[in-house]
Design a protein around this motif. Structure first.
Motif, PDB file in Angstrom:
ATOM      1  N   THR A   4      12.475  59.763  82.964  1.00  0.00           N
ATOM      2  CA  THR A   4      11.230  59.583  83.709  1.00  0.00           C
ATOM      3  C   THR A   4      10.520  60.917  83.776  1.00  0.00           C
ATOM      4  O   THR A   4      11.115  61.926  84.144  1.00  0.00           O
ATOM      5  N   LEU A   5       9.243  60.918  83.395  1.00  0.00           N
ATOM      6  CA  LEU A   5       8.410  62.108  83.488  1.00  0.00           C
ATOM      7  C   LEU A   5       7.406  61.893  84.605  1.00  0.00           C
ATOM      8  O   LEU A   5       6.712  60.870  84.641  1.00  0.00           O
ATOM      9  N   LYS A   6       7.356  62.856  85.533  1.00  0.00           N
ATOM     10  CA  LYS A   6       6.418  62.801  86.649  1.00  0.00           C
ATOM     11  C   LYS A   6       5.504  64.014  86.556  1.00  0.00           C
ATOM     12  O   LYS A   6       5.994  65.148  86.515  1.00  0.00           O
ATOM     13  N   LEU A   7       4.206  63.775  86.518  1.00  0.00           N
ATOM     14  CA  LEU A   7       3.219  64.856  86.471  1.00  0.00           C
ATOM     15  C   LEU A   7       2.331  64.746  87.697  1.00  0.00           C
ATOM     16  O   LEU A   7       1.803  63.665  87.987  1.00  0.00           O
ATOM     17  N   PRO A  46       1.224  77.581  80.981  1.00  0.00           N
ATOM     18  CA  PRO A  46       0.951  78.197  82.280  1.00  0.00           C
ATOM     19  C   PRO A  46       0.668  77.173  83.387  1.00  0.00           C
ATOM     20  O   PRO A  46       0.804  77.479  84.571  1.00  0.00           O
ATOM     21  N   MET A  47       0.299  75.952  82.990  1.00  0.00           N
ATOM     22  CA  MET A  47       0.024  74.914  83.985  1.00  0.00           C
ATOM     23  C   MET A  47       1.303  74.202  84.430  1.00  0.00           C
ATOM     24  O   MET A  47       1.288  73.463  85.409  1.00  0.00           O
ATOM     25  N   ALA A  48       2.401  74.408  83.724  1.00  0.00           N
ATOM     26  CA  ALA A  48       3.693  73.850  84.131  1.00  0.00           C
ATOM     27  C   ALA A  48       4.363  74.879  85.039  1.00  0.00           C
ATOM     28  O   ALA A  48       5.336  75.531  84.677  1.00  0.00           O
ATOM     29  N   HIS A  49       3.805  75.022  86.212  1.00  0.00           N
ATOM     30  CA  HIS A  49       4.217  76.086  87.123  1.00  0.00           C
ATOM     31  C   HIS A  49       5.577  75.798  87.770  1.00  0.00           C
ATOM     32  O   HIS A  49       6.436  76.665  87.864  1.00  0.00           O
ATOM     33  N   LEU A  50       5.769  74.587  88.208  1.00  0.00           N
ATOM     34  CA  LEU A  50       7.000  74.207  88.893  1.00  0.00           C
ATOM     35  C   LEU A  50       7.607  73.037  88.128  1.00  0.00           C
ATOM     36  O   LEU A  50       6.976  71.988  87.984  1.00  0.00           O
ATOM     37  N   LEU A  56      16.065  69.728  90.871  1.00  0.00           N
ATOM     38  CA  LEU A  56      16.543  71.111  90.756  1.00  0.00           C
ATOM     39  C   LEU A  56      15.563  71.931  89.923  1.00  0.00           C
ATOM     40  O   LEU A  56      15.233  71.557  88.791  1.00  0.00           O
ATOM     41  N   PHE A  57      15.136  73.069  90.453  1.00  0.00           N
ATOM     42  CA  PHE A  57      14.172  73.947  89.797  1.00  0.00           C
ATOM     43  C   PHE A  57      14.744  74.544  88.518  1.00  0.00           C
ATOM     44  O   PHE A  57      15.906  74.960  88.476  1.00  0.00           O
ATOM     45  N   VAL A  58      13.910  74.594  87.463  1.00  0.00           N
ATOM     46  CA  VAL A  58      14.273  75.242  86.201  1.00  0.00           C
ATOM     47  C   VAL A  58      13.248  76.348  85.962  1.00  0.00           C
ATOM     48  O   VAL A  58      12.051  76.071  85.840  1.00  0.00           O
ATOM     49  N   VAL A  75      12.169  64.317  85.246  1.00  0.00           N
ATOM     50  CA  VAL A  75      11.563  65.638  85.098  1.00  0.00           C
ATOM     51  C   VAL A  75      10.222  65.585  85.820  1.00  0.00           C
ATOM     52  O   VAL A  75       9.380  64.734  85.513  1.00  0.00           O
ATOM     53  N   ALA A  76      10.024  66.470  86.785  1.00  0.00           N
ATOM     54  CA  ALA A  76       8.785  66.529  87.552  1.00  0.00           C
ATOM     55  C   ALA A  76       8.114  67.880  87.313  1.00  0.00           C
ATOM     56  O   ALA A  76       8.790  68.917  87.336  1.00  0.00           O
ATOM     57  N   ILE A  77       6.803  67.841  87.084  1.00  0.00           N
ATOM     58  CA  ILE A  77       6.059  69.063  86.779  1.00  0.00           C
ATOM     59  C   ILE A  77       4.819  69.139  87.672  1.00  0.00           C
ATOM     60  O   ILE A  77       4.048  68.182  87.750  1.00  0.00           O
ATOM     61  N   TRP A  78       4.643  70.311  88.308  1.00  0.00           N
ATOM     62  CA  TRP A  78       3.465  70.575  89.137  1.00  0.00           C
ATOM     63  C   TRP A  78       2.701  71.762  88.560  1.00  0.00           C
ATOM     64  O   TRP A  78       3.310  72.734  88.110  1.00  0.00           O
ATOM     65  N   PRO A  79       1.376  71.712  88.643  1.00  0.00           N
ATOM     66  CA  PRO A  79       0.580  72.870  88.255  1.00  0.00           C
ATOM     67  C   PRO A  79       0.591  73.884  89.385  1.00  0.00           C
ATOM     68  O   PRO A  79       1.030  73.589  90.501  1.00  0.00           O
ATOM     69  N   PRO A  80       0.068  75.103  89.118  1.00  0.00           N
ATOM     70  CA  PRO A  80      -0.068  76.067  90.218  1.00  0.00           C
ATOM     71  C   PRO A  80      -1.037  75.495  91.258  1.00  0.00           C
ATOM     72  O   PRO A  80      -1.987  74.786  90.901  1.00  0.00           O
ATOM     73  N   VAL A  81      -0.762  75.779  92.495  1.00  0.00           N
ATOM     74  CA  VAL A  81      -1.657  75.322  93.572  1.00  0.00           C
ATOM     75  C   VAL A  81      -2.032  76.518  94.425  1.00  0.00           C
ATOM     76  O   VAL A  81      -1.303  77.504  94.514  1.00  0.00           O
TER      77      VAL A  81
END
Length: 84
Positions: A4-7, A46-50, A56-58, A75-81
């Protein structure tokens, strides 16, 4: 294998059309690295910040390594905020 990919935030626009609630079940090769996954979905690195795998953080330096993803992993991905 299926994961599962979460954006989140505006990255959600990069998910396949059939995705719901900012997540999609996708097929990936077993030896895929996280950066290969990021590139596959055209997420500027650079947009795959977290990046989290099953919560678990990678860190950046570990994302080029073939990751031991397993079927049904998330896999969950957040941009910089920014904000205050």
């Amino acid at each position: 294998m299926q994961i599962t990919l979460k954006l989140y935030a505006h990255l959600g626009d990069l998910l396949p059309a059939n995705s719901k609630q900012n997540k999609a079940d996708i097929e990936v090769p077993e030896s895929i690295s996280l950066n290969e996954l990021i590139d596959r979905f055209q997420i500027p690195r650079p947009m795959a910040h977290l990046v989290l795998v099953n919560g678990l953080f990678v860190c950046d330096r570990d994302r080029d390594q073939p990751f031991a993803l397993k079927p049904k992993d998330a896999v969950a991905i957040w941009p910089p905020v920014a904000g205050g």
